[in-house]
Scaffold this motif. Structure first.
Motif, PDB file in Angstrom:
ATOM      1  N   PHE B  77       0.835  -1.003   0.095  1.00  0.00           N
ATOM      2  CA  PHE B  77       0.062   0.024  -0.118  1.00  0.00           C
ATOM      3  C   PHE B  77       0.899   1.378   0.064  1.00  0.00           C
ATOM      4  O   PHE B  77       0.371   2.357   0.216  1.00  0.00           O
ATOM      5  N   GLY B  78       2.291   1.147  -0.059  1.00  0.00           N
ATOM      6  CA  GLY B  78       3.080   2.260  -0.060  1.00  0.00           C
ATOM      7  C   GLY B  78       3.547   2.382   1.255  1.00  0.00           C
ATOM      8  O   GLY B  78       3.146   1.624   2.176  1.00  0.00           O
ATOM      9  N   ILE B  79       4.446   3.604   1.572  1.00  0.00           N
ATOM     10  CA  ILE B  79       5.052   3.606   2.868  1.00  0.00           C
ATOM     11  C   ILE B  79       4.411   5.104   3.332  1.00  0.00           C
ATOM     12  O   ILE B  79       4.281   5.996   2.755  1.00  0.00           O
ATOM     13  N   ILE B  91      -1.701  -0.703   8.822  1.00  0.00           N
ATOM     14  CA  ILE B  91      -3.221  -1.477   8.734  1.00  0.00           C
ATOM     15  C   ILE B  91      -3.250  -2.514   9.296  1.00  0.00           C
ATOM     16  O   ILE B  91      -4.482  -2.821  10.125  1.00  0.00           O
ATOM     17  N   GLY B  92      -2.499  -3.483   9.080  1.00  0.00           N
ATOM     18  CA  GLY B  92      -2.504  -4.768   9.544  1.00  0.00           C
ATOM     19  C   GLY B  92      -2.639  -4.843  11.083  1.00  0.00           C
ATOM     20  O   GLY B  92      -3.724  -5.368  11.652  1.00  0.00           O
ATOM     21  N   ALA B  93      -1.935  -4.147  11.808  1.00  0.00           N
ATOM     22  CA  ALA B  93      -2.171  -3.994  13.386  1.00  0.00           C
ATOM     23  C   ALA B  93      -3.472  -3.445  13.671  1.00  0.00           C
ATOM     24  O   ALA B  93      -3.933  -3.993  14.438  1.00  0.00           O
ATOM     25  N   ARG B  94      -3.832  -2.394  13.147  1.00  0.00           N
ATOM     26  CA  ARG B  94      -5.001  -1.835  13.373  1.00  0.00           C
ATOM     27  C   ARG B  94      -6.452  -2.554  12.928  1.00  0.00           C
ATOM     28  O   ARG B  94      -7.429  -2.537  13.765  1.00  0.00           O
ATOM     29  N   LEU B  95      -6.205  -3.321  11.985  1.00  0.00           N
ATOM     30  CA  LEU B  95      -7.634  -4.233  11.714  1.00  0.00           C
ATOM     31  C   LEU B  95      -7.696  -5.280  12.595  1.00  0.00           C
ATOM     32  O   LEU B  95      -8.865  -5.699  12.737  1.00  0.00           O
ATOM     33  N   GLY B 264      -7.717   1.313  16.673  1.00  0.00           N
ATOM     34  CA  GLY B 264      -8.285   0.758  15.476  1.00  0.00           C
ATOM     35  C   GLY B 264      -8.075   1.711  14.219  1.00  0.00           C
ATOM     36  O   GLY B 264      -7.130   2.498  14.199  1.00  0.00           O
ATOM     37  N   LEU B 265      -8.642   1.231  13.041  1.00  0.00           N
ATOM     38  CA  LEU B 265      -8.608   1.998  11.807  1.00  0.00           C
ATOM     39  C   LEU B 265      -9.050   3.207  12.121  1.00  0.00           C
ATOM     40  O   LEU B 265      -8.623   4.295  11.349  1.00  0.00           O
ATOM     41  N   GLY B 266      -9.904   3.518  12.657  1.00  0.00           N
ATOM     42  CA  GLY B 266     -10.623   4.987  12.946  1.00  0.00           C
ATOM     43  C   GLY B 266      -9.425   5.775  13.647  1.00  0.00           C
ATOM     44  O   GLY B 266      -9.265   7.098  13.051  1.00  0.00           O
ATOM     45  N   ARG B 267      -8.691   5.502  14.736  1.00  0.00           N
ATOM     46  CA  ARG B 267      -7.907   6.217  15.263  1.00  0.00           C
ATOM     47  C   ARG B 267      -6.636   6.669  14.165  1.00  0.00           C
ATOM     48  O   ARG B 267      -6.064   7.671  14.028  1.00  0.00           O
ATOM     49  N   LEU B 268      -6.236   5.678  13.512  1.00  0.00           N
ATOM     50  CA  LEU B 268      -5.086   5.749  12.571  1.00  0.00           C
ATOM     51  C   LEU B 268      -5.590   6.630  11.247  1.00  0.00           C
ATOM     52  O   LEU B 268      -4.924   7.673  10.966  1.00  0.00           O
ATOM     53  N   SER B 283      -5.309   4.193   1.688  1.00  0.00           N
ATOM     54  CA  SER B 283      -5.358   2.926   1.915  1.00  0.00           C
ATOM     55  C   SER B 283      -6.430   2.678   2.891  1.00  0.00           C
ATOM     56  O   SER B 283      -7.075   1.736   2.540  1.00  0.00           O
ATOM     57  N   VAL B 284      -6.730   3.548   3.846  1.00  0.00           N
ATOM     58  CA  VAL B 284      -7.672   3.172   4.709  1.00  0.00           C
ATOM     59  C   VAL B 284      -8.868   3.025   4.168  1.00  0.00           C
ATOM     60  O   VAL B 284     -10.226   2.287   4.227  1.00  0.00           O
ATOM     61  N   VAL B 285      -9.196   4.165   3.222  1.00  0.00           N
ATOM     62  CA  VAL B 285     -10.435   4.501   2.699  1.00  0.00           C
ATOM     63  C   VAL B 285     -10.824   3.523   1.568  1.00  0.00           C
ATOM     64  O   VAL B 285     -11.809   2.783   1.590  1.00  0.00           O
ATOM     65  N   MET B 286      -9.786   2.777   0.822  1.00  0.00           N
ATOM     66  CA  MET B 286      -9.755   1.943  -0.159  1.00  0.00           C
ATOM     67  C   MET B 286     -10.325   0.597   0.715  1.00  0.00           C
ATOM     68  O   MET B 286     -11.024  -0.084   0.336  1.00  0.00           O
ATOM     69  N   LEU B 287      -9.635   0.394   1.867  1.00  0.00           N
ATOM     70  CA  LEU B 287      -9.814  -1.020   2.702  1.00  0.00           C
ATOM     71  C   LEU B 287     -11.442  -0.904   3.261  1.00  0.00           C
ATOM     72  O   LEU B 287     -12.046  -2.018   2.933  1.00  0.00           O
ATOM     73  N   LEU B 288     -12.144   0.160   3.487  1.00  0.00           N
ATOM     74  CA  LEU B 288     -13.432   0.415   4.244  1.00  0.00           C
ATOM     75  C   LEU B 288     -14.415  -0.018   2.867  1.00  0.00           C
ATOM     76  O   LEU B 288     -15.182  -0.923   3.099  1.00  0.00           O
ATOM     77  N   VAL B 289     -13.930   0.529   1.562  1.00  0.00           N
ATOM     78  CA  VAL B 289     -14.809   0.565   0.602  1.00  0.00           C
ATOM     79  C   VAL B 289     -14.767  -0.994   0.357  1.00  0.00           C
ATOM     80  O   VAL B 289     -15.868  -1.446  -0.153  1.00  0.00           O
TER      81      VAL B 289
END
Lengths: 535, 315, 274
Positions: B77-79, B91-95, B264-268, B283-289
């Motif tokens: 997903f990039g750096i 993301i992995g950790a927050r997920l 979680g993802l929200g905080r991130l 990346s987070v937005v794409m994941l949610l979608v």
């Protein structure tokens, strides 16, 4: 002693009285016909026997079945009677089956719920019963779902569910009303056979006197929740002591007085019409398949002539109507009215369109409920464009057509829900007349009406034609009506005209097998009485 | 059936592709130069140039879009610009917090709602029905994050049964589940109210169908007709609603993380917004979608399992 | 039948109450909310301050009144966006049912549907920074496919009715028919959906404001009042409880109003009572 005795049955739902002291008797191995028009309470009589009534129903009187007083039983005790001793078939085969269960499971359920057999044996009984109603294992395995069957086939499944346990009484509520004539004849034959083979009693509820005349041993005539007359079919139909029975009888056989129209001038000319629809592709890579709705249909209507178009569902008659009216584009063929071409929706001149109007089947669905009658009737005036009358002239034309169809000018200010079904069909005719068309297409225009209302509308149509010389294209599945009101007739099957000619000629000396089958399948009141009772 | 799944899979991919294009255009085109945007107004030109280089902004638009898509298919997903670590790791950790929370809440709400709705429908117009309808009417009016605050007030501040927030990690599954319990309840109850009402009305509609009358004429009792015929048919519309509700649940989970200080993802994503870290946001937005689209795909397939008309269409 | 009318009356009453509060707050509030008074901070409800004061000593009743403006404005405009864009799209899709255009509109809808309002708000805020307008746009965009779907879904059965064919026989085109025949017959459904989306909008606005994606200080908003109260919840519970209850009441009122309206407008119920 009779199998079922209904005595002084009264029913009201909420504040509305439905049945008023109805008394009936049905015997073993006999068919009791219950006839009545819509609102007579005939269906609710059937539901009352098994107490399958809607909420807020109040029932009084007694129903005695084989010495058991059903009206005394609790719902739990009635569950043992339903489906086991008394089976029931309903009118709408399309919605009467559970769409997510196989037909085998649904038939077997009757056996299972009464604990008559284990699962395996119940499935075997389901198989036998489906075979018995004419759904063989080859084409109709138990694993079929209802949506994979036609209406007639579904009704057979409904019958199989009702007779799986060989009940002593079967109640059939308008079992063939939703079916085509040929299907109707087969289902009626099947029911007759079941009665004979099992010695079962049958209560057959119908609006059609001819069906009763063909099938029933005894009959009860129901009007507004009361039995006006009952007894053996022969006595009731011969003597007709009650004026209502007489009225029903004459309305059923009604032939409006009309002069045959003989005009040489062709009004509508249809030549080699072809209409196909793409079928949904089973897979994106599959080749596109087409359903042929019209396969080279040719027909003509002369000025002022009344032409019938007969066919069963799926024959293409409605497609033909839409194409003739310029609502659909045909792939090939020509349509012309008064010599002007009729093409597709955006491609037909308003001046051509105003020559044709239509009256629809459903008196309830063919009006926008939010418009006044004035606005509804005036809608086709849109076709006159800038020449459309306005103000007093517009109102005068509305008054004229309303008067023509037997309504009052004051009705223009009302809304459609204030009118009965028959009045609505009058309004539909007024709407068609307002642009002074030369042709009116009547698509099953009287099929949804009770016989007495139907007779009135047919008289009205005949009178209008006589007065203003308008031609009719009369589309119907009902052979009697077509026979009574048309000069010539076309018989349509699978998108093709299989036979055409003068109406009397076609009905008396049909040449094509299909026409013969159709005519033989349609129940006829006078013929049935003659064959059965020799008069 | 296979064909049905393939078709749905095709439309799933198409939706994802279209959604990714929208996200890409919004975050890479609207801000003008993303690098300048991320660094702020008073960034030195050579820092901006370095970031442009790192982000690959010198490549043409379509190549960047293609590169992003290609990267995502292999989990790249990039750096992150602010954290300087791969976004996938972040993301992995927050997920590990957000996903179990959403599933926990979905399970709870389904387990509560379906029986409640069925009960209300079966006892239509009884005091029980009126009671259930009253409670659910209130339930759908409650903002879940406020309900979460009330739960904290009652069970953490008052009764001290739960800690007021934080997440101990999955090393101790019991402690982790315990930490997620209040958030899941807060999410689930308002959701369950909606679902229970849907279930009730779907079941009532189904009980009015002709085939229920047919079943009764065969000798089934009211209860048997409901269990054997009405339930499965009523589930068809309810399933659709559940799929649509999932997006609310997901949004709710992100908001509720704030109440419980869950990592979680929200905080991130909120931190990323403040830091203008568009790579993380993207990346987070794409994941949610993706989650929303994927759940609706699952719903569609389940739908076909329930309804033979979809599984075996007549041609 | 009586409870039907009751829902409508109670719901309309609550809704009207908040609309009046919001309107009055434009010219008058019990206290000036721009004046901070540390001495009066976190007071419990009293005769002077009916619902107490917040951590800046501001009167909570006054804050709620002004906050109602934000909530109602955001939710209402977002419904407007959804109706004005979504309904024409849905009508268009229904009129061209089965064609490629219908397919394109509906697939586009699906894509937008994949973005929950919160996600849209995140996207917008990441670029333009937070604000009440973002909340409007985010909730408004989210409303578009909702209205498009419901408009298309309820228009399709209308299109199969025979009076549509009668209109076509009168030479009327699809746009003409959509406006004259279809729209009036689906208006009830749309109105009821609008009240539902309105109440969802109130909830969504509160959520967005709570996480800082909505209205920014100094504009008061119910959601942010809750966010600010969170750290003080143990100290002064009323600061957190009161705004929450306000949201519940408003949403409850709107939902009751919607239910009552549906029962009133539902043609099936009306047909039965006739």
């Amino acid at each position: 002693m009779s199998l079922l005795r209904v005595k002084d049955l009264s029913l009201s739902i909420g504040p509305t009285p439905i049945l008023d002291r109805v008394s009936l008797e049905a015997g073993r191995g006999e068919i009791l016909g219950i006839v009545g028009e819509s609102g007579s309470g005939k269906s609710l009589t059937a539901l009352s026997i098994l107490n399958l009534l809607p909420r807020h129903s109040r029932l009084s009187g007694s129903v005695i079945f084989d010495d058991i007083k059903l009206t005394r039983l609790s719902d739990r005790a009635l569950n043992d009677v339903r489906g086991d001793d008394i089976g029931m078939i309903f009118q709408e085969p399309m919605t009467a089956l559970n769409p997510v269960k196989t037909i085998g499971a649904q038939v077997a359920e009757t056996v299972l719920v009464h604990g008559k057999a284990g699962r395996g044996e119940a499935m075997a009984i389901a198989r036998q019963t489906l075979d018995r109603v004419g759904l063989g294992a080859e084409e109709f395995p138990l694993s079929r779902y209802p949506h994979e069957l036609s209406g007639g086939q579904r009704q057979r499944v409904g019958i199989a569910m009702a007779i799986a346990l060989r009940p002593r009484l079967l109640i059939a509520d308008e079992p063939t009303t939703a079916l085509d004539v040929t299907n109707q004849a087969q289902v009626l034959d099947l029911l007759k056979d079941l009665v004979r083979e099992d010695g079962m009693g049958l209560i057959l509820i119908t609006h059609d006197l001819a069906v009763v005349a063909e099938m029933a041993d005894t009959v009860a005539v129901l009007k507004a929740g009361r039995v006006v007359e009952s007894g053996p079919v022969r006595d009731v139909f011969r003597q007709m002591r009650d004026p209502y029975t007489r009225k029903l009888f004459s309305a059923s056989a009604h032939v409006p007085a009309r002069k045959a129209q003989q005009s040489a001038r062709t009004l509508l000319e249809v030549e080699g019409l072809v209409r196909t629809y793409p079928k949904p592709k089973p897979a994106p890579w599959a080749p596109r398949a087409f359903k042929v709705a019209l396969d080279g249909v040719s027909l003509s209507v002369a000025q002022g002539e009344s032409v019938g178009l007969v066919g069963e569902s799926g024959s293409g008659k409605s497609t033909l109507a839409r194409a003739v009216l310029g609502l659909e584009t045909a792939q090939a063929g020509e349509i012309a009215i008064n010599g002007a071409p009729v093409r597709g929706p955006g491609d037909t001149a308003f001046a051509t369109r105003r020559a044709m109007q239509m009256v629809f089947q459903d008196p309830y669905g063919s009006f926008n409920p939010r418009h006044t009658v004035e606005r509804l009737v005036a809608e086709p005036l849109h076709l006159l464009g800038t020449e459309a009358p306005s103000g007093a002239e517009r109102r005068r034309r509305i008054d004229t057509v309303l008067t023509q169809v037997g309504l009052l000018p004051a009705d223009a200010n009302k809304f459609i829900h204030e009118f009965s079904g028959g009045q609505r069909q009058r309004i539909a005719i007024a709407r068609a007349l307002i642009v002074e068309p030369s042709l009116i297409v009547l698509d099953e225009a009287v099929s949804a009406l009770d016989v007495s209302i139907r007779a009135q509308i047919l008289d009205l149509l005949a009178a209008i034609s006589e007065r203003i010389g308008v031609a009719y294209l009369f589309i119907s599945h009902d052979l009697h009506v077509v026979r009574a009101v048309t000069d010539r007739v076309y018989v349509l099957k699978d998108g093709k005209v299989v036979e055409s000619g003068a109406t009397s000629e076609v009905f008396e000396r049909p040449r094509h097998d299909y026409t013969r089958a159709l005519i033989a399948a349609a129940p006829r009141l006078d013929a049935a009485l003659k064959t059965r009772f020799g008069e | 059936m296979t064909l049905f799944v393939l078709k749905r899979l095709g439309s799933l991919l198409a939706s994802l592709l279209a959604a990714s294009l929208v996200i890409f255009l919004v975050l890479e085109v609207l801000p003008g130069d993303p690098a300048a945007f991320m660094l702020g107004l008073n960034a030195a030109p050579d820092t901006v140039a370095a970031l442009r280089d790192q982000l690959g902004l010198n490549a043409p638009l379509w190549a960047r879009y293609g590169g992003w898509l290609a990267g995502m298919t292999v989990g790249d997903f990039g750096i992150s610009y602010t954290y300087r670590v791969p976004v996938a790791d972040l993301i992995g950790a927050r997920l590990g917090v957000s996903l179990p929370l959403a599933i926990y809440a979905l399970t709870l709400s389904t387990l509560i709602a379906i029986p409640m709705g069925a009960l209300a429908a079966a006892s239509r117009n009884s005091p029980l029905d009126t009671g259930i309808m009253g409670v659910t009417q209130l339930g759908i009016a409650v903002p879940n994050f406020w309900f979460a605050m009330l739960l904290v007030l009652a069970f953490s501040v008052g009764l001290r049964w739960f800690s007021a927030g934080g997440f101990p990690g999955w090393d101790d599954p019991y402690a982790a589940m315990k930490a997620l319990t209040l958030p899941a309840v807060a999410l689930a109850l308002p959701q369950a109210s909606i679902l229970a009402r849907m279930m009730r009305s779907a079941l009532i509609d189904t009980l009015d169908e002709d085939y229920i009358r047919t079943a009764r004429a065969k000798g089934l009792s009211r209860g048997q007709a409901l269990r054997h015929h009405a339930l499965r048919n009523a589930l068809i519309p309810v399933l659709t609603i559940m799929g649509l509700q999932f997006s609310f649940l997901l949004a709710g989970a992100i908001i509720i993380e704030n109440v419980f200080f869950l990592p979680g993802l929200g905080r991130l994503v909120f931190q990323a917004i403040n830091a203008r870290d568009l790579i993380v946001v993207r990346s987070v937005v794409m994941l949610l979608v993706f989650a929303v689209v994927a759940v609706n795909f699952i719903v569609d397939v389940t739908y076909a399992l329930v309804d033979p008309r979809l599984r075996r269409p007549v041609t | 039948m009586r409870s039907v009318g009751l829902n409508l009356v109670i719901g309309a009453g609550i809704t009207a109450f908040f609309v009046v509060l919001a309107t009055v707050s434009m010219v008058w509030t019990p206290y000036d909310i721009t004046v901070l008074s540390v001495a009066d901070r976190l007071q419990p409800p009293s005769g002077a301050h009916w619902l107490g004061t917040d951590h800046f000593g501001r009167d909570i009743v006054s804050m709620l009144m002004v906050g109602a403006q934000t909530s109602i404005a955001v939710a209402l405009i977002a419904v407007g966006v959804g109706v004005l864009v979504g309904v024409p799209l849905g009508l268009f899709a229904a009129a061209t049912h089965g064609s490629l255009l219908d397919e394109i509109v509906m697939r586009g809808n699906d894509v937008v549907f994949a973005f929950p309002a919160l996600v849209i708000a995140i996207l917008i805020t990441a670029i333009f920074g937070p604000g009440a307008v973002n909340a409007i746009i985010a909730i408004g965009i989210f409303n578009i496919p909702v209205f498009a779907r419901i408009a298309r879904g309820s228009a399709l059965p209308v299109w199969t009715r025979e009076f549509i064919m009668a209109a076509r026989l009168s030479g009327k085109g699809a746009a003409h028919i959509s406006l004259e025949h279809v729209l009036p017959n689906i208006a009830n459904t749309l109105i009821v959906q609008a009240t539902i989306q309105f109440s969802l909008g109130i909830l969504a606005e509160a959520g967005l404001a709570y996480v800082g994606l909505g209205a920014q200080p100094p504009i008061p908003s119910w959601g942010r009042m809750l966010a600010e109260a969170q750290t003080m919840i143990a100290l002064a519970p009323h600061v957190a409880i009161v705004p929450g209850l306000t949201i519940v009441l408003m949403v409850l009122g709107l939902n009751l109003f919607g239910d009552g309206l549906r029962d009133l407008l539902d043609p099936r119920l009306r047909e039965r009572s006739r």
